[in-house]
Design an enzyme around this catalytic site. Structure first.
Site, PDB file in Angstrom:
ATOM      1  CB  ALA A  65      -8.235 -38.923  60.268  1.00 59.85           C
ATOM      2  N   GLY A 104      -4.444 -38.771  64.116  1.00 60.20           N
ATOM      3  CA  GLY A 104      -5.096 -40.035  64.463  1.00 60.20           C
ATOM      4  C   GLY A 104      -4.100 -41.172  64.646  1.00 60.20           C
ATOM      5  CD  GLU A 107      -6.587 -38.392  67.981  1.00 58.62           C
ATOM      6  OE1 GLU A 107      -6.786 -38.499  66.755  1.00 58.62           O
ATOM      7  OE2 GLU A 107      -7.362 -37.808  68.755  1.00 58.62           O
ATOM      8  CD  GLU A 127      -5.037 -34.271  65.171  1.00 54.79           C
ATOM      9  OE1 GLU A 127      -3.995 -33.763  65.648  1.00 54.79           O
ATOM     10  OE2 GLU A 127      -5.338 -35.471  65.312  1.00 54.79           O
TER      11      GLU A 127
HETATM   12  C1  3H9 Z   1      -6.459 -36.329  62.011  1.00 53.24           C
HETATM   13  O1  3H9 Z   1      -5.775 -37.288  62.143  1.00 53.24           O
HETATM   14  C2  3H9 Z   1      -7.664 -36.047  62.781  1.00 53.24           C
HETATM   15  C3  3H9 Z   1      -7.982 -37.073  63.812  1.00 53.24           C
HETATM   16  O2  3H9 Z   1      -7.733 -36.574  65.107  1.00 53.24           O
HETATM   17  C4  3H9 Z   1      -9.440 -37.304  63.596  1.00 53.24           C
HETATM   18  C5  3H9 Z   1     -10.059 -38.211  64.456  1.00 53.24           C
HETATM   19  C6  3H9 Z   1     -11.530 -38.450  64.213  1.00 53.24           C
HETATM   20  N1  3H9 Z   1      -4.610 -38.438  54.680  1.00 53.24           N
HETATM   21  O3  3H9 Z   1       3.292 -35.004  52.478  1.00 53.24           O
HETATM   22  P1  3H9 Z   1       3.659 -36.005  51.458  1.00 53.24           P
HETATM   23  C7  3H9 Z   1      -0.888 -37.953  51.221  1.00 53.24           C
HETATM   24  S1  3H9 Z   1      -6.145 -35.138  60.878  1.00 53.24           S
HETATM   25  C8  3H9 Z   1      -4.633 -38.650  53.367  1.00 53.24           C
HETATM   26  O4  3H9 Z   1       4.036 -35.543  50.105  1.00 53.24           O
HETATM   27  P2  3H9 Z   1       6.002 -36.699  52.966  1.00 53.24           P
HETATM   28  C9  3H9 Z   1      -0.480 -36.655  50.573  1.00 53.24           C
HETATM   29  O5  3H9 Z   1      -1.598 -35.920  50.166  1.00 53.24           O
HETATM   30  C10 3H9 Z   1      -4.679 -35.690  60.086  1.00 53.24           C
HETATM   31  N2  3H9 Z   1      -3.566 -38.475  52.577  1.00 53.24           N
HETATM   32  O6  3H9 Z   1       4.786 -37.001  51.984  1.00 53.24           O
HETATM   33  C11 3H9 Z   1       0.369 -37.143  49.426  1.00 53.24           C
HETATM   34  O7  3H9 Z   1      -0.500 -37.580  48.420  1.00 53.24           O
HETATM   35  P3  3H9 Z   1      -0.191 -37.288  46.889  1.00 53.24           P
HETATM   36  C12 3H9 Z   1      -3.490 -35.380  60.898  1.00 53.24           C
HETATM   37  C13 3H9 Z   1      -2.450 -38.060  53.161  1.00 53.24           C
HETATM   38  O8  3H9 Z   1       6.776 -37.955  53.053  1.00 53.24           O
HETATM   39  C14 3H9 Z   1       1.046 -38.382  50.013  1.00 53.24           C
HETATM   40  O9  3H9 Z   1       0.249 -38.785  51.131  1.00 53.24           O
HETATM   41  N3  3H9 Z   1      -2.297 -35.747  60.177  1.00 53.24           N
HETATM   42  C15 3H9 Z   1      -2.359 -37.808  54.524  1.00 53.24           C
HETATM   43  O10 3H9 Z   1       6.678 -35.437  52.585  1.00 53.24           O
HETATM   44  C16 3H9 Z   1       2.451 -38.133  50.491  1.00 53.24           C
HETATM   45  O11 3H9 Z   1       2.428 -37.007  51.362  1.00 53.24           O
HETATM   46  C17 3H9 Z   1      -1.610 -34.865  59.448  1.00 53.24           C
HETATM   47  O12 3H9 Z   1      -1.937 -33.708  59.380  1.00 53.24           O
HETATM   48  C18 3H9 Z   1      -3.520 -38.017  55.313  1.00 53.24           C
HETATM   49  N4  3H9 Z   1      -3.521 -37.823  56.635  1.00 53.24           N
HETATM   50  O13 3H9 Z   1       5.339 -36.423  54.391  1.00 53.24           O
HETATM   51  C19 3H9 Z   1      -0.396 -35.401  58.735  1.00 53.24           C
HETATM   52  N5  3H9 Z   1      -1.111 -37.382  54.814  1.00 53.24           N
HETATM   53  O14 3H9 Z   1       1.065 -38.038  46.604  1.00 53.24           O
HETATM   54  C20 3H9 Z   1      -0.378 -34.939  57.317  1.00 53.24           C
HETATM   55  C21 3H9 Z   1      -0.436 -37.383  53.650  1.00 53.24           C
HETATM   56  O15 3H9 Z   1      -1.394 -37.797  46.201  1.00 53.24           O
HETATM   57  N6  3H9 Z   1       0.700 -35.528  56.564  1.00 53.24           N
HETATM   58  N7  3H9 Z   1      -1.243 -37.791  52.642  1.00 53.24           N
HETATM   59  O16 3H9 Z   1      -0.017 -35.800  46.806  1.00 53.24           O
HETATM   60  C22 3H9 Z   1       1.977 -35.118  56.653  1.00 53.24           C
HETATM   61  O17 3H9 Z   1       2.328 -34.312  57.476  1.00 53.24           O
HETATM   62  C23 3H9 Z   1       2.963 -35.703  55.679  1.00 53.24           C
HETATM   63  O18 3H9 Z   1       2.237 -36.216  54.610  1.00 53.24           O
HETATM   64  C24 3H9 Z   1       3.860 -36.820  56.240  1.00 53.24           C
HETATM   65  C25 3H9 Z   1       4.671 -37.430  55.078  1.00 53.24           C
HETATM   66  C26 3H9 Z   1       4.826 -36.227  57.277  1.00 53.24           C
HETATM   67  C27 3H9 Z   1       3.059 -37.912  56.868  1.00 53.24           C
END
Ligand code: 3H9
Length: 694
Positions: A65, A104, A107, A127
């Site tokens: 999400a 998400g 999911e 999450e």
């Molecule tokens: C969820 O899904 C809840 C659901 O169950 C709800 C249902 C209703 N959203 O980490 P990076 C941005 S909760 C928005 O440096 P990498 C991040 O801020 C979510 N932005 O890259 C950054 O922005 P900026 C569960 C996001 O290659 C840019 O993307 N998911 C999100 O080292 C690059 O990120 C997670 O917890 C997001 N979800 O790693 C996953 N994710 O450049 C969280 C990232 O402006 N994300 N951004 O600073 C990660 O673990 C890593 O970002 C990922 C990539 C592995 C994907």
């Protein structure tokens, strides 16, 4: 073919391709949800389409999400509605996952009729790391595929699965290099067979409820105050005991409740803070580091060998230097033992094991470092010894080889002083064990160039570390705060508490271990050496507690000597009457009437001491922003992440109240505990630490 802003659809004969294209990580913003729902509806009724593939452009499948929307009220369609649309689509849809399908994103994939993964793809429900539980059916669909026990372990830990592991657990259907082609072929096969398997229709495999209860109890205990893990336990219970739709409604409600709560806000603060902490200042953001392939490590003790392990695991070629052939041998054995354990437990394949071993060479000849792009010094904490190593390196390595010290306290500039091209010297402060701990303080000395810092940050990224850029000064960020926090714990002993009482107060706050237990584990001798080094500079009016020095004089260096603040017996930490006697002697020497300490006062003072010291470090430019301090404490010092770090907490408590607490502490502790000027200024100006983050 239709064109949208974030989701497009293509026709490939009778199979449609739905592509999400929303850089950087395809997060499910409201626009993506709307367009994806429309695309699914289109697949359901478009004449000639018999099946579809759901894929993403860019570097990854959906990362979850959109976290940036979490502070606003949720807008329709919700992610759960999109998952229901996938369930209800009359034509089979296959997820083609590359990169990471997280939260998400996973999911969505679980709501498709089948899943094909690229060989290096990963999936997970992280999450709980954001203080939430999955809110779009993840807690209900995953146990139907992986079983309740595995699903609970995965959701509570937020751990990611490799494609191979996901396949073994039955969570995905295929692993394929030619991802979209394989997913298209599978989609067509499902259409041919008239088969539209839905995860929601499967029963959760039978589970031993006693075993589940035991795992659940362990998860709740390990959560130490974090709410999301307990909610995950509840949600898995719903999967076992309730119809799917009813359980999903409960899951969604619980996920939303957690999202607006303080813990999820705090963890989201840390999520963003981590991504700011490793940024170079705006004026240097266009600078690029140099390519690093070959890295030298000088010193093969616990730190040096841990660093070598971390580097080799990230694919770097490593040369590990020790002083004598015997020490070289011991370092090699230390490194080998880590991978041996991993191989034995099945976490490392035979081929992977061999590959890692082959990446490290060991020698006592410093000349072997001549071709290195980076050398990390990890010898004893002794300025003269470190300077000798740097001086020697300066005559051996190329002029563009970055020289780093793993010192945890010493001013990096002292090492820069003795080398040719001092702009290439910086600190890389790893935490022990270096291949496990996430935090890395990247410490710039006044002369360190932007390119050198950029090079180090790129290495940190490849190591998967949480890097925090800071400036050099005694103890950098973390150990500087730790020195204050330790003093508060020491004062508490003199004032009336015993080590296990102080530790219990910290554990009740959410720390995994209290200060004295950690000190015993790490060894008391290092801090003793630091105190001796700084003795001359100590303010003679400042309160000084001698208990730790007395323990060291008795040879009680902690766990490794069987005794420190505690007595260590067969892996157990036991209060020790001998230590109680020393503590009582310390109180008596200063005529302090010993009084029982309230846990709340100990907790408040530890927190206030950290915040006050951090305010000074911010004014001195050692820490760049308050949120960097939060990242350091939460990722390297066991500060409960669900509290968001000391500075985030200070904002919640309010700066005027924090100032009040620091003033009270100053009144109790005397010289050296004055409120930081920055704290006074902020209180007067009505500012919060968050206002200083950039
Ligand atoms: C969820 O899904 C809840 C659901 O169950 C709800 C249902 C209703 N959203 O980490 P990076 C941005 S909760 C928005 O440096 P990498 C991040 O801020 C979510 N932005 O890259 C950054 O922005 P900026 C569960 C996001 O290659 C840019 O993307 N998911 C999100 O080292 C690059 O990120 C997670 O917890 C997001 N979800 O790693 C996953 N994710 O450049 C969280 C990232 O402006 N994300 N951004 O600073 C990660 O673990 C890593 O970002 C990922 C990539 C592995 C994907």
């Amino acid at each position: 073919m239709t064109e949208h802003q974030t989701v497009r659809t293509e026709r490939h004969g009778d199979v449609a391709l739905i592509v999400i294209d929303h850089p950087p990580v395809n997060a499910m913003s409201v626009a993506v949800r709307r367009e994806l729902a429309a695309a699914i509806a289109w697949v359901g009724h478009e004449p000639g389409v018999r099946a579809a593939v759901l894929a993403c452009d860019g570097r990854t499948f959906v990362a979850g999400a959109d976290i940036r929307e979490f502070d606003a009220p949720p807008e329709q369609p919700h992610l759960g509605d999109v998952c229901t649309a996938l369930d209800d689509c009359p034509r089979p849809i296959v997820a083609a996952v590359h990169g990471t399908a997280l939260g998400g994103g996973f999911e969505l994939a679980l709501s498709c009729n089948a899943r094909v993964l690229a060989p290096d793809a990963r999936v997970g429900l992280p999450e709980t790391k954001l203080g939430l539980i999955p809110g779009a059916g993840g807690t209900q669909r995953l146990p139907r595929l992986a079983g309740a026990l595995t699903a609970l372990e995965l959701i509570a830990s937020g751990r990611q699965l490799s494609a191979d592991e996901a396949m073994k657990l039955g969570v995905v259907d295929e692993i394929a290099t030619d991802l979209r082609a394989a997913a298209t072929a599978l989609a067509r096969r499902l259409a041919d067979a008239g088969h539209r398997p839905r995860v929601r229709d499967r029963a959760v495999p039978a589970v031993d409820r006693t075993a589940l209860d035991t795992v659940a109890a362990a998860i709740r205990a390990k959560a130490r105050g974090s709410l999301a893990q307990g909610a995950a336990v509840e949600a898995i219970g719903w999967a076992l005991d309730m119809p799917f739709d009813e359980a999903c409604a409960l899951e969604r409600a619980r996920s939303r409740e957690l999202r607006v709560g303080p813990q999820s806000r705090a963890l989201r603060h840390l999520f963003h803070a981590e991504r700011m902490a490793n940024r170079l200042p705006a004026t240097e953001q266009n600078l690029h580091g140099w390519a690093v392939r070959q890295i030298g490590v000088v010193g093969g003790g616990t730190m040096g060998s841990g660093i070598a392990v971390a580097l080799a695991e990230a694919g770097f070629k490593v040369t590990l230097i020790e002083a004598s052939p015997e020490a070289v041998h011991a370092a090699e054995a230390r490194v080998a033992a880590v991978w041996e354990r991993q191989a034995k437990s099945g976490r490392l394949t035979h081929a992977g094991h061999r590959e890692r071993l082959g990446r490290v060479t060991y020698t006592n000849d410093m000349a072997a470092l001549a071709d290195c792009d980076l050398v990390i010094e990890a010898i004893v904490e002794d300025v003269a010894a470190k300077q000798a190593v740097f001086r020697q390196l300066s005559g051996i390595v190329r002029r563009d080889c970055v020289l780093a010290s793993n010192t945890s306290y010493i001013d990096i500039d002292l090492m820069a002083d003795v080398v040719d091209a001092p702009e290439r010297v910086l600190g890389l402060h790893f935490f022990s064990p270096a291949h496990v701990m996430r935090l890395l303080e990247v410490v710039r000395a006044p002369r360190t160039s932007g390119e050198v810092a950029a090079t180090a940050l790129a290495v940190a990224k490849r190591l998967g570390k949480t890097a925090v850029l800071c400036r050099s000064g005694e103890g950098f960020i973390g150990n500087r705060l730790l020195m204050r926090w330790r003093q508060v714990c020491d004062f508490a002993l003199e004032d009336g508490a015993l080590p296990h009482e102080v530790d219990a107060a910290m554990e009740a706050y959410g720390f995994a271990m209290g200060y004295f237990a950690v000190a015993d584990l790490a060894g008391l001798d290092i801090a003793w050496a630091v105190r001796k080094r700084l003795a001359a500079a100590r303010d003679p009016h400042a309160r000084y507690v001698k208990i730790a020095d007395w323990l060291c004089e008795l040879g009680r260096f902690g766990q490794k000597t069987g005794a420190g603040y505690y007595r260590h017996d067969a892996g157990k930490r036991l209060p020790d009457p001998e230590v109680t006697a020393l503590i009582e002697r310390a109180s008596a020497e200063k005529a302090i009437p010993r009084q029982p300490a309230a846990a709340e006062i100990i907790q408040q003072r530890i927190h206030a001491a950290m915040v006050n010291e951090a305010a000074r470090a911010l004014s001195e430019g050692i820490a760049h922003r308050p949120s960097d301090v939060d990242v350091v404490l939460a990722s390297g010092y066991g500060y409960p992440a669900w509290r968001g770090g000391p500075m985030h907490e200070a904002d919640i408590i309010g700066i005027p109240e924090m100032l009040h607490r620091v003033e009270a502490m100053h009144a109790a502790y005397g010289a050296g505990w004055e409120p930081a000027p920055l704290l006074r200024e902020m209180a007067a100006a009505g500012k919060r630490f968050a206002d200083l983050n950039f």
